[in-house]
Design a protein around this motif. Structure first.
Motif, short mmCIF file in Angstrom:
data_model
loop_
_atom_site.label_atom_id
_atom_site.label_comp_id
_atom_site.label_asym_id
_atom_site.label_seq_id
_atom_site.Cartn_x
_atom_site.Cartn_y
_atom_site.Cartn_z
N ASP A 53 133.31 63.96 44.09
CA ASP A 53 134.39 63.53 43.61
C ASP A 53 135.58 64.61 43.73
O ASP A 53 135.55 65.64 43.52
CB ASP A 53 134.40 63.33 41.98
CG ASP A 53 135.65 62.82 41.21
OD1 ASP A 53 136.69 62.53 41.85
OD2 ASP A 53 135.42 62.48 40.05
N THR A 54 136.63 64.13 44.52
CA THR A 54 137.53 65.14 45.16
C THR A 54 138.57 65.50 44.34
O THR A 54 139.55 66.23 44.25
CB THR A 54 138.29 64.53 46.54
OG1 THR A 54 139.16 63.34 46.24
CG2 THR A 54 136.94 64.31 47.58
N HIS A 55 138.67 64.84 43.02
CA HIS A 55 139.51 65.21 41.95
C HIS A 55 139.03 64.87 40.69
O HIS A 55 139.22 63.71 40.09
CB HIS A 55 140.97 64.45 42.26
CG HIS A 55 142.23 64.89 41.47
ND1 HIS A 55 142.78 66.27 41.65
CD2 HIS A 55 142.56 64.54 40.30
CE1 HIS A 55 143.61 66.33 40.78
NE2 HIS A 55 143.85 65.19 39.81
N ASN A 56 138.60 65.93 39.90
CA ASN A 56 137.97 65.71 38.74
C ASN A 56 138.54 66.64 37.61
O ASN A 56 138.25 67.90 37.99
CB ASN A 56 136.41 65.78 38.67
CG ASN A 56 135.85 65.02 37.42
OD1 ASN A 56 135.72 65.55 36.33
ND2 ASN A 56 135.08 63.97 37.46
N HIS A 57 139.06 66.12 36.49
CA HIS A 57 139.51 67.05 35.49
C HIS A 57 138.46 67.56 34.53
O HIS A 57 137.71 66.99 33.83
CB HIS A 57 140.59 66.60 34.75
CG HIS A 57 141.88 66.08 35.42
ND1 HIS A 57 143.03 67.20 35.42
CD2 HIS A 57 142.30 65.22 36.26
CE1 HIS A 57 143.93 66.81 36.12
NE2 HIS A 57 143.51 65.76 36.61
N ILE A 58 138.34 69.06 34.61
CA ILE A 58 137.55 69.72 33.40
C ILE A 58 138.59 70.33 32.45
O ILE A 58 139.36 71.38 32.92
CB ILE A 58 136.69 70.69 33.91
CG1 ILE A 58 135.53 69.95 34.94
CG2 ILE A 58 135.93 71.19 32.61
CD1 ILE A 58 134.80 68.81 34.14
N VAL A 305 138.44 58.46 54.51
CA VAL A 305 138.49 57.93 53.00
C VAL A 305 137.30 58.57 52.21
O VAL A 305 136.43 58.96 52.63
CB VAL A 305 138.00 56.39 52.89
CG1 VAL A 305 138.27 55.83 51.44
CG2 VAL A 305 139.30 55.52 53.92
N ALA A 306 137.79 58.92 51.10
CA ALA A 306 136.81 59.87 50.13
C ALA A 306 137.11 59.02 48.83
O ALA A 306 137.69 58.10 48.44
CB ALA A 306 137.37 61.08 50.30
N ILE A 307 136.30 59.83 47.61
CA ILE A 307 136.21 59.25 46.44
C ILE A 307 136.96 60.41 45.55
O ILE A 307 136.58 61.49 45.64
CB ILE A 307 134.96 59.04 45.79
CG1 ILE A 307 134.46 58.02 46.37
CG2 ILE A 307 134.89 58.72 44.03
CD1 ILE A 307 132.97 57.75 46.05
N GLY A 308 138.19 60.13 44.86
CA GLY A 308 138.83 60.96 44.11
C GLY A 308 139.25 60.32 42.58
O GLY A 308 140.10 59.86 42.45
N THR A 309 138.40 60.40 41.73
CA THR A 309 138.50 59.55 40.57
C THR A 309 139.84 59.80 39.75
O THR A 309 140.35 58.88 38.93
CB THR A 309 137.22 59.59 39.69
OG1 THR A 309 137.12 61.10 39.12
CG2 THR A 309 135.97 59.34 40.64
N ASP A 310 140.26 61.14 39.53
CA ASP A 310 141.14 61.18 38.63
C ASP A 310 140.78 60.90 37.26
O ASP A 310 141.56 60.69 36.44
CB ASP A 310 142.63 60.77 38.92
CG ASP A 310 143.66 61.29 38.38
OD1 ASP A 310 143.47 62.41 37.79
OD2 ASP A 310 144.69 60.83 37.89
#
Length: 407
Positions: A53-58, A305-310
């Motif tokens: 996941d190329t963009h995941n908030h912790i 293309v990739a996955i970056g859920t936010d």
């Protein structure tokens, strides 16, 4: 009786994936005779490919008085998800920045909180492709450190080296609010700077020198195109979608459209070697998400293309000192999606959440972890294992390696 048995095995598969996916990844092919062929295929792809996941908030505390922060089950949630890695990010401009040094202090406190969270979860940051491969081989989830917005630099380029030494390997150049020394125009705000600023260009060059992947999310088209004139290495736009894929919720479409990319701009990004991460916003089901991915692949090709859920892998954290309040009717997708106008509050049932509060429950009620669910949806959309491997994480690995390998 056969129908009852099939339903029972299906339920058993879903529960097992949710509660014990880590064990399945470690020993993915033993004692699975009861699974259907399709279910085995999903599990094997999850085990073999990199899911990133190329963009995941912790969420972490940004004030020293709140360190080290709450206990979070990061490793448990990641094992459940089936993802090999997340680009673990946070932002320092959730609250208004009012004085010099404040952004930098918040940034360092956030990293310290993440240090503690990783230590408690017996996890490490991956600094290069070798680290990622090693973690994957050991079946251990890992993270790539990011920050959303270069506010912490406060106009001082030398702070980027400090961030690099603390493990930063992915930098989202802009976020919702201008830094004290602006780097470019934000796509949800009125243009002020004519695109990429001189300091923004300086930051990009220093990122490439150090070995930090540049993320152009939140940049308007002029800023992106200005960045392309400066860049010599691959880059990413980690969380967006096509502006023709607006979903079926009018309010969400209105709020999110400025954050989406056009077909023409997506082609410009891909032609320059960039990768575009597709977020889960505006996709109410896994099928819709797979279709949004397919729409982007049809425009830019499978290699971009990739996955970056936010989304958030772990539950949201609210500082007791945080006086910023989100309007109650705001769709609960990302706590810091800005530019919400109180006059634009949704009416009727439009304020219902799209899904759950965390990555593994983004659509609400999932019985499988996130990457299991996505792989299943991509298979149904007609993608092969090789293609899923590229979308799932392979494309990100390629550009991350090219940027970081010389360092």
């Amino acid at each position: 009786m056969d129908e009852i048995k099939r339903e029972w095995t299906r339920r058993r598969f879903l529960v097992t994936m949710s509660a014990a996916s880590a064990a399945l990844i470690v020993n993915p092919f033993s004692s699975w005779a009861w699974l259907s062929d399709d279910e085995k295929k999903v599990a094997k792809i999850v085990a073999k490919t990199f899911g990133i996941d190329t963009h995941n908030h912790i969420d972490v505390p940004l004030l020293s008085s709140e360190l080290p922060g709450p206990e979070i089950d990061l490793i448990g949630q990641m094992k459940k998800s089936g993802l090999s890695a997340i680009v673990m990010t946070f932002a320092v401009d959730y609250q208004k920045l009012t004085e010099q040094g404040q952004a930098y202090d918040r940034f360092l406190n956030g990293l310290t909180a993440m240090d503690s969270a990783l230590e408690r979860n017996k996890m490490k940051r991956s600094l290069n492709l070798s680290d990622l491969k090693s973690a994957h081989q050991k079946k251990t989830p890992t993270v790539i450190q990011s920050v959303e917005g270069a506010h912490f630099l406060e106009g001082k380029i030398d702070k980027l080296k400090v961030a690099y030494d603390r493990g930063l390997r992915h930098l989202t150049l802009l976020h919702d609010n201008d830094a004290s020394v602006p780097l470019g125009d934000i796509f949800t705000n009125s243009p002020k700077w004519g695109g990429l600023t001189t300091f923004g260009a300086e930051v990009i060059k220093e990122c490439e020198r150090l070995g930090i992947l540049v993320d152009l999310s939140h940049c308007d088209n002029n800023t992106i195109n200005g960045a392309l004139k400066v860049m010599t290495k691959p880059f990413i736009i980690s969380h967006t979608g096509l502006n023709t894929r607006l979903g079926d919720k009018e309010f969400m479409a209105k709020m999110m459209k400025p954050r989406l990319i056009s077909k023409d701009q997506a082609k410009i990004v891909a032609d320059a070697g960039g990768v575009i991460g597709i977020w889960t916003h505006l996709a109410d089901t896994p099928t819709a998400f797979a279709n949004n991915i397919k729409a982007m692949v049809d425009i830019v090709g499978i290699d971009h293309v990739a996955i970056g859920t936010d989304t958030k892998m772990t539950p949201a954290y609210r500082s007791p000192n945080d006086k910023w309040e989100q309007p109650k009717e705001t769709p609960k997708q990302n706590k810091n999606d800005s530019n919400f106008n109180s006059e634009d509050k949704p009416k009727g049932n439009e304020n219902k959440k799209q899904g759950g509060d965390t990555t593994n429950n983004v659509w609400g009620g999932e019985k499988q972890g996130f990457y299991f669910t996505v792989v299943e949806a991509l298979l149904k959309a007609g993608y092969t294992e090789k293609e899923i491997g590229k979308i799932g994480g392979g494309n990100y690995l390629r550009i991350f390696d090219e940027v970081t390998k010389a360092h």
